[in-house]
Scaffold this motif. Structure first.
Motif, PDB file in Angstrom:
ATOM      1  N   VAL A 247       0.842  -1.193   0.000  1.00 21.22           N
ATOM      2  CA  VAL A 247       0.000   0.000   0.000  1.00 21.22           C
ATOM      3  C   VAL A 247       0.879   1.247   0.000  1.00 21.22           C
ATOM      4  N   ARG A 248       0.648   2.139  -0.954  1.00 20.18           N
ATOM      5  CA  ARG A 248       1.417   3.393  -1.037  1.00 20.18           C
ATOM      6  C   ARG A 248       0.779   4.523  -0.257  1.00 20.18           C
ATOM      7  N   ALA A 249      -0.549   4.625  -0.265  1.00 23.52           N
ATOM      8  CA  ALA A 249      -1.231   5.727   0.421  1.00 23.52           C
ATOM      9  C   ALA A 249      -2.652   5.327   0.763  1.00 23.52           C
ATOM     10  N   VAL A 250      -3.135   5.874   1.884  1.00 22.52           N
ATOM     11  CA  VAL A 250      -4.519   5.667   2.318  1.00 22.52           C
ATOM     12  C   VAL A 250      -5.086   7.018   2.725  1.00 22.52           C
ATOM     13  N   ALA A 251      -6.278   7.339   2.257  1.00 27.31           N
ATOM     14  CA  ALA A 251      -6.904   8.621   2.600  1.00 27.31           C
ATOM     15  C   ALA A 251      -8.412   8.469   2.609  1.00 27.31           C
ATOM     16  N   PRO A 252      -9.079   9.136   3.539  1.00 28.73           N
ATOM     17  CA  PRO A 252     -10.543   9.093   3.537  1.00 28.73           C
ATOM     18  C   PRO A 252     -11.107   9.868   2.355  1.00 28.73           C
ATOM     19  N   SER A 253     -12.245   9.437   1.855  1.00 28.36           N
ATOM     20  CA  SER A 253     -12.908  10.164   0.791  1.00 28.36           C
ATOM     21  C   SER A 253     -13.333  11.529   1.329  1.00 28.36           C
ATOM     22  N   MET A 254     -12.938  12.584   0.631  1.00 30.71           N
ATOM     23  CA  MET A 254     -13.129  13.948   1.117  1.00 30.71           C
ATOM     24  C   MET A 254     -13.971  14.740   0.130  1.00 30.71           C
TER      25      MET A 254
END
Length: 397
Positions: free
Chosen positions: A51-58
């Motif tokens: 996994v390179r990046a994780v972010a919440p849907s904004m």
């Protein structure tokens, strides 16, 4: 409480990559997935080496034009087309694929006659075919990039573009999500886009308000929104890296985004707001807006638009820009949203020029677009932070 998170997985390169035509087919696109997770599970996911990046849907919002007016009656190229010298360029954008991620497009507008429009709607969960504009913003931006002449007036910077990818990522209310943007960028890259134009920004105040309605106190909601904001910047920067790496020397995709319209220099010269995301993410070219000065000429005395955010990479014409109006005809809008498609169009012209010279790579394209930008047409005392490298210029050979 479970939330939607974007997960960008690393690209796996084969140990023995194939050569020739098979190489392009074998390359793996960035894998953007959406998971419904509890925040307590996110850290474990981030520790996964794949996994390179994780972010919440904004929330994402349209960068709304600050002014709309009837288009003046005129013929010939718009002042913006003249300012970037597209009217004297021998290039038209022929053979170049551009993507516009916005509110969609009015497919029946004569400005897009003869253009193959490949459309997808990313405002829902299933990326359905569609993308009809019900707001007008996307139609106007597309017209500036590749629109044909309308009523005797040239509105398009790269009016020789014959294939355009239209990703509807914003609804009729101007709202969308970072999830939809990420999916649309991946789709456009897969479809071979050389240029991806985005006149939109992350809605930080909207996210804070959303968290407050979910029961968080304002202080905690603001802190949580800042964490999510940074996570999304990291994800879009990583996506830009992978997008450019996927294209490599074959399809060098350029991500171009508006700086934002939150500055208020007309009220206070020091009221300057920095570039808004996703334009601030690594790998994006952010665009400021300039307008005609007292001389009223596109080749001298241009001024920074009072609304244009500071700290952009380059600048484009963004005040009183005449382009396609949803439903037919022309309309004039002002905003960094209008400056961005000028830069996208100029980039398309450079793609054609470099390809003709057998020298089209990601590096040569970025160098050409940024290296030929100039501050010469701007007022002498222009703040360099407000315009970056300067006003983009179309190739003249």
């Amino acid at each position: 409480m479970k939330e939607r998170f974007l997960v960008l997985r690393r690209v796996v390169t084969p140990s023995t990559p194939p050569a020739g035509a098979e190489a392009a087919a074998a390359r793996t696109l960035p894998d953007v997935q959406v998971h419904t997770l509890d925040r307590r599970d996110v850290q474990e996911l981030r520790s996964d080496p794949g996994v390179r990046a994780v972010a919440p849907s904004m929330p994402v919002r349209l960068i709304t034009p600050v002014q709309r007016s009837a288009a003046p009656t005129a013929t010939g190229p718009t002042w913006g087309v003249q300012a970037v010298r597209a009217d004297t360029s021998p290039r038209s954008g022929a053979g170049v694929v551009v993507a516009v991620l916005d509110t969609g497009i009015d497919v029946s507008h004569p400005a897009f006659s003869g253009v193959t429009l490949i459309r997808r709607d990313f405002t829902g969960p299933d990326d359905a075919e569609g993308g009809v504009d019900d707001q007008g913003h996307g139609t106007h931006c597309a017209g500036t990039i590749f629109g044909r002449d309308v009523e005797g007036q040239r509105i398009g910077v790269a009016r020789g573009v014959e294939r355009a990818l239209i990703g509807k990522v914003l609804g009729s209310n101007g709202g969308g999500t970072s999830e939809g943007i990420a999916r649309a960028i991946t789709w456009a890259t897969q479809q071979g886009a050389h240029v991806i134009s985005m006149s939109l920004g992350m809605d930080f105040p909207g996210l804070v308000a959303q968290l407050i309605t979910q029961g968080l106190p304002p202080e905690l909601a603001t802190s949580r929104a800042l964490v999510d904001y940074r996570a999304n910047l990291d994800l879009f920067g990583a996506l830009a890296d992978y997008t450019r790496a996927f294209g490599g020397d074959v399809v060098p995709t350029q991500l171009i985004a508006a700086a934002g319209n939150e500055s208020r220099r007309q009220q206070d010269p020091d009221w300057e707001v920095s570039v808004a995301p996703p334009a601030t993410a690594d790998g994006f070219t952010s665009v400021a807006a300039v307008g005609l000065g007292s001389a009223g000429r596109p080749d001298q005395g241009l001024v920074v638009a009072p609304f244009s955010n500071t700290g952009a990479t380059v600048a484009g014409p963004g005040v009183g820009v005449v382009s396609a109006r949803m439903g037919g005809g022309l309309v004039a809008f002002s905003g960094t949203s209008m400056a961005t498609p000028h830069v996208a169009g100029v980039t398309a012209l450079w793609v054609e020029a470099l390809a003709a010279a057998g020298d089209l790579t990601r590096l040569t394209l970025e160098t050409a677009v940024r290296g030929h930008a100039t501050r010469a047409p701007l007022v002498p005392d222009v703040d360099k932070l407000d315009v970056g490298l300067g006003l983009v210029q179309a190739p003249q050979t």
